[in-house]
Design a protein around this motif. Structure first.
Motif, mmCIF file in Angstrom:
data_model
loop_
_atom_site.group_PDB
_atom_site.id
_atom_site.type_symbol
_atom_site.label_atom_id
_atom_site.label_comp_id
_atom_site.label_asym_id
_atom_site.label_seq_id
_atom_site.Cartn_x
_atom_site.Cartn_y
_atom_site.Cartn_z
ATOM 1 N N LEU A 100 0.888 -1.163 0.000
ATOM 2 C CA LEU A 100 0.000 0.000 0.000
ATOM 3 C C LEU A 100 0.925 1.210 0.000
ATOM 4 O O LEU A 100 1.696 1.415 0.941
ATOM 5 N N LEU A 101 0.873 1.992 -1.067
ATOM 6 C CA LEU A 101 1.804 3.094 -1.301
ATOM 7 C C LEU A 101 1.062 4.419 -1.191
ATOM 8 O O LEU A 101 0.082 4.644 -1.895
ATOM 9 N N GLU A 102 1.534 5.286 -0.305
ATOM 10 C CA GLU A 102 0.870 6.570 -0.142
ATOM 11 C C GLU A 102 0.975 7.419 -1.416
ATOM 12 O O GLU A 102 1.859 7.234 -2.236
ATOM 13 N N LYS A 103 0.072 8.364 -1.550
ATOM 14 C CA LYS A 103 0.087 9.251 -2.702
ATOM 15 C C LYS A 103 1.173 10.314 -2.546
ATOM 16 O O LYS A 103 1.579 10.603 -1.404
ATOM 17 N N PRO A 104 1.674 10.929 -3.623
ATOM 18 C CA PRO A 104 1.474 10.493 -5.000
ATOM 19 C C PRO A 104 2.202 9.168 -5.233
ATOM 20 O O PRO A 104 3.249 8.918 -4.622
ATOM 21 N N MET A 105 1.660 8.358 -6.108
ATOM 22 C CA MET A 105 2.233 7.029 -6.347
ATOM 23 C C MET A 105 3.732 7.135 -6.643
ATOM 24 O O MET A 105 4.545 6.419 -6.041
ATOM 25 N N GLN A 124 1.169 -9.474 -7.183
ATOM 26 C CA GLN A 124 1.143 -8.858 -5.863
ATOM 27 C C GLN A 124 0.112 -7.729 -5.841
ATOM 28 O O GLN A 124 -0.165 -7.097 -6.870
ATOM 29 N N ILE A 125 -0.455 -7.456 -4.668
ATOM 30 C CA ILE A 125 -1.371 -6.334 -4.488
ATOM 31 C C ILE A 125 -0.557 -5.045 -4.431
ATOM 32 O O ILE A 125 0.419 -4.945 -3.698
ATOM 33 N N LEU A 126 -0.940 -4.065 -5.227
ATOM 34 C CA LEU A 126 -0.361 -2.721 -5.156
ATOM 35 C C LEU A 126 -1.513 -1.721 -5.145
ATOM 36 O O LEU A 126 -2.185 -1.521 -6.154
ATOM 37 N N LEU A 127 -1.765 -1.139 -3.980
ATOM 38 C CA LEU A 127 -2.814 -0.138 -3.828
ATOM 39 C C LEU A 127 -2.177 1.213 -3.536
ATOM 40 O O LEU A 127 -1.082 1.296 -2.979
ATOM 41 N N ILE A 128 -2.885 2.287 -3.908
ATOM 42 C CA ILE A 128 -2.387 3.640 -3.711
ATOM 43 C C ILE A 128 -3.258 4.335 -2.661
ATOM 44 O O ILE A 128 -4.478 4.172 -2.644
ATOM 45 N N GLY A 129 -2.616 5.154 -1.811
ATOM 46 C CA GLY A 129 -3.310 5.749 -0.674
ATOM 47 C C GLY A 129 -4.233 6.903 -1.013
ATOM 48 O O GLY A 129 -4.115 7.985 -0.429
ATOM 49 N N HIS A 130 -5.155 6.670 -1.934
ATOM 50 C CA HIS A 130 -6.191 7.672 -2.250
ATOM 51 C C HIS A 130 -7.304 7.515 -1.212
ATOM 52 O O HIS A 130 -8.355 6.926 -1.466
ATOM 53 N N ILE A 131 -7.068 8.095 -0.060
ATOM 54 C CA ILE A 131 -7.863 7.794 1.127
ATOM 55 C C ILE A 131 -9.294 8.290 1.040
ATOM 56 O O ILE A 131 -10.196 7.750 1.689
ATOM 57 N N ALA A 300 -3.446 0.328 -8.699
ATOM 58 C CA ALA A 300 -2.220 0.909 -9.233
ATOM 59 C C ALA A 300 -2.491 1.669 -10.527
ATOM 60 O O ALA A 300 -1.868 2.702 -10.797
ATOM 61 N N LEU A 301 -3.414 1.178 -11.342
ATOM 62 C CA LEU A 301 -3.742 1.863 -12.594
ATOM 63 C C LEU A 301 -4.322 3.246 -12.310
ATOM 64 O O LEU A 301 -3.957 4.240 -12.960
ATOM 65 N N ILE A 302 -5.222 3.331 -11.332
ATOM 66 C CA ILE A 302 -5.793 4.624 -10.945
ATOM 67 C C ILE A 302 -4.678 5.561 -10.467
ATOM 68 O O ILE A 302 -4.632 6.738 -10.820
ATOM 69 N N GLY A 303 -3.767 5.020 -9.672
ATOM 70 C CA GLY A 303 -2.647 5.831 -9.198
ATOM 71 C C GLY A 303 -1.782 6.332 -10.331
ATOM 72 O O GLY A 303 -1.351 7.497 -10.326
ATOM 73 N N ALA A 304 -1.524 5.485 -11.314
ATOM 74 C CA ALA A 304 -0.657 5.863 -12.432
ATOM 75 C C ALA A 304 -1.311 6.923 -13.320
ATOM 76 O O ALA A 304 -0.644 7.861 -13.774
ATOM 77 N N VAL A 307 -1.074 10.262 -11.656
ATOM 78 C CA VAL A 307 0.246 10.870 -11.861
ATOM 79 C C VAL A 307 0.345 11.472 -13.259
ATOM 80 O O VAL A 307 0.951 12.536 -13.452
ATOM 81 N N THR A 308 -0.267 10.834 -14.244
ATOM 82 C CA THR A 308 -0.290 11.385 -15.604
ATOM 83 C C THR A 308 -0.976 12.749 -15.625
ATOM 84 O O THR A 308 -0.507 13.690 -16.291
#
Length: 328
Positions: A100-105, A124-131, A300-304, A307-308
């Motif tokens: 679980l990776l805090e924002k920004p990714m 593996q699970i990769l989630l972004i901290g879009h709380i 992760a796609l939402i996080g990426a 960032v775009t």
């Protein structure tokens, strides 16, 4: 099904401290969750956190590699400075940890998409901290929009301000804008197609270290978005957005989780919201993605893609012109 999740928090600063407390609390209600590691490069900080939260010395680490090579640790929650996100997340995924990776990714879309692909390849699970996806006022807003309570939305005004010392080595767009941008995607299931930004570095007088920014954006169906960001705004901290529609307006305070509906005659109505602990909800979702294979809300796609959008915003700021994000 996974029966046990041993997790480590990487970074014990202001936000990491909050996360550690929440994992300790969650572990009391869910026996399958256990805080197994806390990592920070500062021995003094670790000592202070351990004393305040009564942590055993056996779970304290100053070297990330100590937990990445520990086969007893299944997952990590990364709450380190923005510029370290890519390197630490990449090493964690390569070590077979859920993340679980805090924002920004990351600070570049190239790195963000590389992480997403790495997680996919490693299964593996990769989630972004879009709380705010777990904030009940925000989730209630989405339900209200689906019910067409204000008709077709025309424009959205968002305000993310506070009065604080600017975080070292950070610009406000990459640090604060991920939240409003992600909320837009969550509410409308779409991304801005065009963005224009103005920002100023009033205190540090350095390009790339702006403390105030204004962002204008447009959704595919021509809804306009304005986002105000500031670290130098005296007065109450704000995390608010207003959605103006054909039949009325929704005003949402994401901090207090209050929603006010105004009809076309300006009559206000409070919409009931069951206020929740958003950190608890987010980390619970992370655990459920691991144990139950739940579909990720904050992928992760939402996080990426977020960032775009941030990259396009910075490009607009530098070039002083609107930027098409997904040109045809």
């Amino acid at each position: 099904m996974v029966s046990q999740v041993n997790i480590a928090v990487i970074g014990a600063g202001y936000w990491g401290y909050k996360l550690i407390k929440e994992y300790l609390s969650l572990s009391k209600n869910r026996q399958e969750v256990k805080l197994t590691g806390v990592v920070d490069i500062s021995k003094q900080r670790l000592k202070q956190v351990a004393k305040e939260l009564n942590l055993p010395k056996t779970i304290l680490y100053t070297n990330i590699d100590q937990i990445l090579t520990n086969n007893n640790i299944d997952a990590v929650h990364i709450a380190t400075p923005n510029e370290t996100h890519y390197q630490i997340a990449a090493k964690s995924l390569q070590a077979g940890k859920h993340v679980l990776l805090e924002k920004p990714m990351t600070l570049s879309s190239r790195e963000a998409f590389k992480l997403a692909r790495e997680a996919e390849q490693k299964n593996q699970i990769l989630l972004i901290g879009h709380i705010y996806r777990f904030n009940h006022a925000v989730t209630k807003t989405r339900k209200l929009l689906k019910k067409d309570i204000i008709g077709k939305p025309k424009y959205i005004e968002m305000k993310w301000t506070t009065n604080m010392p600017p975080p070292p080595n950070r610009d406000i767009i990459f640090d604060l804008a991920p939240h409003p941008i992600d909320i837009i995607n969550y509410l409308f299931n779409d991304w801005p197609t065009k963005v224009y930004a103005l920002a100023k570095s009033y205190i540090r007088k350095t390009p790339g270290k702006e403390e105030t920014a204004y962002i204008l954006a447009e959704l595919p169906e021509e809804q306009m978005i304005s986002i105000t960001l500031s670290w130098i705004h005296p007065g109450p901290k704000t995390r608010t957005y207003t959605i103006v529609g054909e039949k009325g307006t929704l005003h949402v305070n994401a901090l207090t989780q209050q929603i006010t509906l105004y009809d076309k005659n300006n009559n206000p109505k409070q919409i009931p919201v069951n206020v929740n602990n958003t950190i608890e909800a987010m980390i619970t979702h992370f655990i459920n993605c691991i144990t139950n294979n739940d579909a990720p809300e904050n992928s992760a796609l939402i996080g990426a893609i977020t960032v775009t959008i941030l990259e396009a915003t910075i490009k607009s700021l530098k070039q002083k012109t609107p930027i098409e994000i997904f040109p045809e």
